[in-house]
Design an enzyme around this catalytic site. Sequence first.
Site, short mmCIF file in Angstrom:
data_model
loop_
_atom_site.label_atom_id
_atom_site.label_comp_id
_atom_site.label_asym_id
_atom_site.label_seq_id
_atom_site.Cartn_x
_atom_site.Cartn_y
_atom_site.Cartn_z
N TRP A 47 85.53 107.18 51.13
CA TRP A 47 86.47 106.07 51.31
C TRP A 47 86.06 104.82 50.52
O TRP A 47 86.79 103.84 50.48
CB TRP A 47 86.58 105.70 52.78
CG TRP A 47 87.44 106.62 53.58
CD1 TRP A 47 88.19 107.67 53.10
CD2 TRP A 47 87.67 106.58 55.00
NE1 TRP A 47 88.87 108.26 54.13
CE2 TRP A 47 88.57 107.62 55.31
CE3 TRP A 47 87.20 105.76 56.03
CZ2 TRP A 47 89.01 107.86 56.61
CZ3 TRP A 47 87.63 106.00 57.33
CH2 TRP A 47 88.53 107.04 57.62
N HIS A 58 76.00 107.63 43.65
CA HIS A 58 77.37 107.60 43.11
C HIS A 58 77.38 106.74 41.84
O HIS A 58 76.65 105.73 41.77
CB HIS A 58 78.33 107.04 44.15
CG HIS A 58 79.76 107.22 43.76
ND1 HIS A 58 80.37 106.40 42.85
CD2 HIS A 58 80.68 108.16 44.10
CE1 HIS A 58 81.62 106.83 42.66
NE2 HIS A 58 81.82 107.89 43.41
N GLU A 72 80.41 114.61 38.99
CA GLU A 72 81.52 113.67 38.86
C GLU A 72 81.49 113.01 37.47
O GLU A 72 80.73 112.04 37.27
CB GLU A 72 81.42 112.58 39.91
CG GLU A 72 81.51 113.07 41.33
CD GLU A 72 82.01 111.98 42.27
OE1 GLU A 72 83.07 112.17 42.87
OE2 GLU A 72 81.37 110.93 42.36
P1 PGA Z 1 88.52 109.57 42.99
O1 PGA Z 1 87.03 109.21 43.40
O2 PGA Z 1 88.90 110.83 43.71
O3 PGA Z 1 89.32 108.39 43.40
O4 PGA Z 1 88.51 109.80 41.51
C1 PGA Z 1 86.04 110.20 43.51
C2 PGA Z 1 84.69 109.59 43.69
O5 PGA Z 1 84.42 108.53 43.09
O6 PGA Z 1 83.85 110.10 44.44
#
Ligand code: PGA
Length: 229
Positions: free
Chosen positions: A12, A103, A152
């Site tokens: 979130w 992250h 990611e």
């Molecule tokens: P998003 O974010 O699905 O809005 O691209 C993913 C994340 O940053 O973990």
Amino acid sequence: MKQAKKYIIANWKSNKDTSEIITWFKSVSQLFIERKLKNLADFEIVICSTYIHIPLVKQQITSYQLPFKVGAQDISPYSNGAYTGEVSAIMVSEFAEYVIIGHSERRIYFHEDEDMLREKTQMGFSAGLKTIFCVSNNKAEIPPDVTIIAYEPIWAIGTGKTETPLNANEVARKIKNDNKVHIVIYGGSVNKDNICNFLTQKEIDGVLPGNASLDPNSFWEMIVNAASN
Ligand code: PGA
């Protein structure tokens, strides 16, 4: 052979206040009541809110008896003590089972480097938390004792552009090959329309949606699509 669980981990980020969280849970639990999903036991669904809302998220999950787990988005690299403003892994572990570490938004905006992320991972592990360690490519340094790796690509986060499922699968395969990790998930613009393209890849064990987890309907539809695949 029993298939391993697939992870749907909602990040979130720095969103939602108390009343929005209460409304979100009310809507999601209503959707669960209206449509019973059969294969939910095949999924591990985790909600990662801000620190301040973690007890509320836990309380909502418990009171609606939702099959969700609680996660944090970060932890301190230090233990309890004179570290003003920090929330330790021990504190988080009172309420949550999971924690996201490293992250790209923390690396970019808060200058978290590999040393700090190693400390955080160690703290999470010692406190019994399952760590979800984010990397943007398969060459990134991965500390020992990480539970889940989230691949990611930075350009895919919040942009509506995703990595191709085949490329993501290949990166996941390499990460597993080069490290002692068995669980690799994909994150970056995952939504209800593309979730199955990732979950059906052999080496991808789940997803980490940000934006698409904020709206209860869109989150619910991701679960429905994943469960009916
Ligand atoms: P998003 O974010 O699905 O809005 O691209 C993913 C994340 O940053 O973990």
